[in-house]
Design a protein around this motif. Structure first.
Motif, PDB file in Angstrom:
ATOM      1  N   PHE A 185      -7.829   6.169   1.959  1.00  0.00           N
ATOM      2  CA  PHE A 185      -6.431   5.833   1.685  1.00  0.00           C
ATOM      3  C   PHE A 185      -5.550   7.081   1.674  1.00  0.00           C
ATOM      4  O   PHE A 185      -4.422   7.050   2.165  1.00  0.00           O
ATOM      5  N   ASP A 186      -6.082   8.161   1.130  1.00  0.00           N
ATOM      6  CA  ASP A 186      -5.313   9.415   1.101  1.00  0.00           C
ATOM      7  C   ASP A 186      -4.962   9.893   2.507  1.00  0.00           C
ATOM      8  O   ASP A 186      -3.892  10.469   2.724  1.00  0.00           O
ATOM      9  N   GLU A 187      -5.858   9.651   3.451  1.00  0.00           N
ATOM     10  CA  GLU A 187      -5.623  10.056   4.837  1.00  0.00           C
ATOM     11  C   GLU A 187      -4.330   9.454   5.391  1.00  0.00           C
ATOM     12  O   GLU A 187      -3.636  10.071   6.198  1.00  0.00           O
ATOM     13  N   PHE A 188      -3.977   8.260   4.924  1.00  0.00           N
ATOM     14  CA  PHE A 188      -2.769   7.583   5.389  1.00  0.00           C
ATOM     15  C   PHE A 188      -1.617   7.691   4.383  1.00  0.00           C
ATOM     16  O   PHE A 188      -0.536   7.158   4.619  1.00  0.00           O
ATOM     17  N   GLY A 189      -1.866   8.346   3.257  1.00  0.00           N
ATOM     18  CA  GLY A 189      -0.833   8.476   2.222  1.00  0.00           C
ATOM     19  C   GLY A 189      -0.538   7.146   1.539  1.00  0.00           C
ATOM     20  O   GLY A 189       0.610   6.889   1.168  1.00  0.00           O
ATOM     21  N   ILE A 190      -1.573   6.323   1.383  1.00  0.00           N
ATOM     22  CA  ILE A 190      -1.391   4.998   0.796  1.00  0.00           C
ATOM     23  C   ILE A 190      -2.336   4.805  -0.383  1.00  0.00           C
ATOM     24  O   ILE A 190      -3.230   5.620  -0.617  1.00  0.00           O
ATOM     25  N   SER A 191      -2.148   3.706  -1.098  1.00  0.00           N
ATOM     26  CA  SER A 191      -3.046   3.357  -2.197  1.00  0.00           C
ATOM     27  C   SER A 191      -2.948   1.849  -2.424  1.00  0.00           C
ATOM     28  O   SER A 191      -2.064   1.194  -1.891  1.00  0.00           O
ATOM     29  N   ILE A 192      -3.866   1.330  -3.199  1.00  0.00           N
ATOM     30  CA  ILE A 192      -3.784  -0.068  -3.600  1.00  0.00           C
ATOM     31  C   ILE A 192      -3.699  -0.102  -5.121  1.00  0.00           C
ATOM     32  O   ILE A 192      -4.214   0.795  -5.781  1.00  0.00           O
ATOM     33  N   PRO A 193      -3.052  -1.119  -5.668  1.00  0.00           N
ATOM     34  CA  PRO A 193      -2.863  -1.155  -7.128  1.00  0.00           C
ATOM     35  C   PRO A 193      -4.062  -1.705  -7.896  1.00  0.00           C
ATOM     36  O   PRO A 193      -3.905  -2.381  -8.906  1.00  0.00           O
ATOM     37  N   TYR A 194      -5.259  -1.438  -7.409  1.00  0.00           N
ATOM     38  CA  TYR A 194      -6.480  -1.924  -8.042  1.00  0.00           C
ATOM     39  C   TYR A 194      -7.471  -0.773  -8.164  1.00  0.00           C
ATOM     40  O   TYR A 194      -7.340   0.249  -7.499  1.00  0.00           O
TER      41      TYR A 194
ATOM     42  N   VAL B 143       0.803  -1.218   0.000  1.00  0.00           N
ATOM     43  CA  VAL B 143       0.000   0.000   0.000  1.00  0.00           C
ATOM     44  C   VAL B 143       0.841   1.275   0.000  1.00  0.00           C
ATOM     45  O   VAL B 143       0.321   2.348  -0.310  1.00  0.00           O
ATOM     46  N   SER B 144       2.112   1.160   0.340  1.00  0.00           N
ATOM     47  CA  SER B 144       2.973   2.349   0.305  1.00  0.00           C
ATOM     48  C   SER B 144       3.604   2.536  -1.064  1.00  0.00           C
ATOM     49  O   SER B 144       4.365   3.481  -1.273  1.00  0.00           O
ATOM     50  N   GLY B 145       3.276   1.652  -1.992  1.00  0.00           N
ATOM     51  CA  GLY B 145       3.794   1.777  -3.353  1.00  0.00           C
ATOM     52  C   GLY B 145       5.293   1.632  -3.440  1.00  0.00           C
ATOM     53  O   GLY B 145       5.927   2.192  -4.332  1.00  0.00           O
ATOM     54  N   GLY B 146       5.879   0.904  -2.511  1.00  0.00           N
ATOM     55  CA  GLY B 146       7.324   0.699  -2.520  1.00  0.00           C
ATOM     56  C   GLY B 146       8.111   1.851  -1.916  1.00  0.00           C
ATOM     57  O   GLY B 146       9.341   1.840  -1.939  1.00  0.00           O
ATOM     58  N   ASN B 147       7.419   2.845  -1.369  1.00  0.00           N
ATOM     59  CA  ASN B 147       8.089   3.985  -0.749  1.00  0.00           C
ATOM     60  C   ASN B 147       8.539   3.569   0.658  1.00  0.00           C
ATOM     61  O   ASN B 147       7.720   3.417   1.565  1.00  0.00           O
TER      62      ASN B 147
ATOM     63  N   GLU C  92      10.093   5.130   3.021  1.00  0.00           N
ATOM     64  CA  GLU C  92       9.813   6.093   4.092  1.00  0.00           C
ATOM     65  C   GLU C  92       8.367   5.965   4.577  1.00  0.00           C
ATOM     66  O   GLU C  92       8.103   5.933   5.781  1.00  0.00           O
ATOM     67  N   THR C  93       7.435   5.879   3.646  1.00  0.00           N
ATOM     68  CA  THR C  93       6.023   5.723   4.006  1.00  0.00           C
ATOM     69  C   THR C  93       5.816   4.407   4.748  1.00  0.00           C
ATOM     70  O   THR C  93       5.132   4.361   5.770  1.00  0.00           O
ATOM     71  N   GLU C  94       6.417   3.338   4.245  1.00  0.00           N
ATOM     72  CA  GLU C  94       6.286   2.034   4.890  1.00  0.00           C
ATOM     73  C   GLU C  94       6.831   2.071   6.315  1.00  0.00           C
ATOM     74  O   GLU C  94       6.210   1.554   7.246  1.00  0.00           O
ATOM     75  N   SER C  95       7.958   2.717   6.504  1.00  0.00           N
ATOM     76  CA  SER C  95       8.560   2.830   7.833  1.00  0.00           C
ATOM     77  C   SER C  95       7.656   3.615   8.786  1.00  0.00           C
ATOM     78  O   SER C  95       7.472   3.232   9.948  1.00  0.00           O
ATOM     79  N   GLU C  96       7.076   4.707   8.301  1.00  0.00           N
ATOM     80  CA  GLU C  96       6.164   5.513   9.128  1.00  0.00           C
ATOM     81  C   GLU C  96       4.917   4.709   9.514  1.00  0.00           C
ATOM     82  O   GLU C  96       4.456   4.783  10.650  1.00  0.00           O
ATOM     83  N   LEU C  97       4.387   3.957   8.565  1.00  0.00           N
ATOM     84  CA  LEU C  97       3.217   3.131   8.862  1.00  0.00           C
ATOM     85  C   LEU C  97       3.536   2.115   9.955  1.00  0.00           C
ATOM     86  O   LEU C  97       2.753   1.924  10.886  1.00  0.00           O
ATOM     87  N   LYS C  98       4.677   1.476   9.843  1.00  0.00           N
ATOM     88  CA  LYS C  98       5.079   0.486  10.852  1.00  0.00           C
ATOM     89  C   LYS C  98       5.282   1.137  12.221  1.00  0.00           C
ATOM     90  O   LYS C  98       4.954   0.538  13.239  1.00  0.00           O
ATOM     91  N   GLU C  99       5.799   2.362  12.216  1.00  0.00           N
ATOM     92  CA  GLU C  99       6.042   3.055  13.486  1.00  0.00           C
ATOM     93  C   GLU C  99       4.732   3.493  14.146  1.00  0.00           C
ATOM     94  O   GLU C  99       4.516   3.287  15.331  1.00  0.00           O
ATOM     95  N   TYR C 100       3.836   4.100  13.367  1.00  0.00           N
ATOM     96  CA  TYR C 100       2.616   4.667  13.936  1.00  0.00           C
ATOM     97  C   TYR C 100       1.443   3.679  14.020  1.00  0.00           C
ATOM     98  O   TYR C 100       0.518   3.895  14.796  1.00  0.00           O
ATOM     99  N   TYR C 101       1.472   2.627  13.212  1.00  0.00           N
ATOM    100  CA  TYR C 101       0.371   1.662  13.186  1.00  0.00           C
ATOM    101  C   TYR C 101       0.934   0.234  13.235  1.00  0.00           C
ATOM    102  O   TYR C 101       0.756  -0.547  12.305  1.00  0.00           O
ATOM    103  N   PRO C 102       1.604  -0.109  14.311  1.00  0.00           N
ATOM    104  CA  PRO C 102       2.296  -1.409  14.369  1.00  0.00           C
ATOM    105  C   PRO C 102       1.370  -2.629  14.289  1.00  0.00           C
ATOM    106  O   PRO C 102       1.817  -3.705  13.912  1.00  0.00           O
TER     107      PRO C 102
END
Length: 165
Positions: A61-70, A33-37, A39-49
């Motif tokens: 999805f925009d609220e979390f800065g994420i998306s799905i490839p569908y 969902v972080s699109g391979g970013n 930094e975004t993936e790291s932040e998600l893991k930190e704030y939403y473990p």
């Protein structure tokens, strides 16, 4: 630990609002969902473990800065169509990837016919399960943890016996 799906799933907020869909994203899917970013993936893991629950919409999805490839709209439309047909009467969560597979194959005549017959109550859900794409949708996703969230809430609120609402 509370029981949580171990993959991305879609589900209605509650029975009284079946068109308001939510999405659960476990930490193991943050890379997707972080699109391979990184930094975004790291932040998600930190704030939403433990994972993310969000509205199944672009705004959610925009609220979390994420998306799905569908295609969100196609998935939402397919979920609601199948739900209204009675497809999800036995499951709480629908696996996102399995729903995407359905979207890709839903124009198959056999699949269309089965969903239509189910919607018109001409066949039972057991017959629908024989079609592999539809049968896979009806498999409850695997979960991590053991305790049912509803039972945990009852226990924590001091109400050990379920009540009819």
């Amino acid at each position: 630990m509370l029981k949580q799906p171990d993959r991305i799933v879609i589900y209605p907020q509650k029975d009284s609002k079946p068109d308001y869909l939510l999405c659960w994203i476990p930490p193991g899917n943050f890379a997707l969902v972080s699109g391979g970013n990184a930094e975004t993936e790291s932040e998600l893991k930190e704030y939403y473990p433990t994972g993310i629950e969000t509205e199944f919409s672009q705004d959610g999805f925009d609220e979390f800065g994420i998306s799905i490839p569908y295609d969100l709209d196609a998935l939402r439309e397919a979920y609601l169509e199948l739900s209204k047909a009675g497809m999800f009467a036995e499951v709480d969560f629908v696996d996102l990837k399995k729903l995407q597979k359905y979207v890709a194959e839903k124009d198959d005549n056999n699949i269309q016919e089965l969903v239509e017959k189910l919607s018109e109550k001409d066949i039972e859900l057991e017959e629908v399960k024989q079609e592999p794409v539809l049968g896979k949708l009806l498999e409850e996703p695997k979960s991590t943890g053991r305790e049912d969230p509803g039972k945990a809430f009852q226990r924590l609120s001091g109400n050990l016996e379920p009540k009819d609402i």
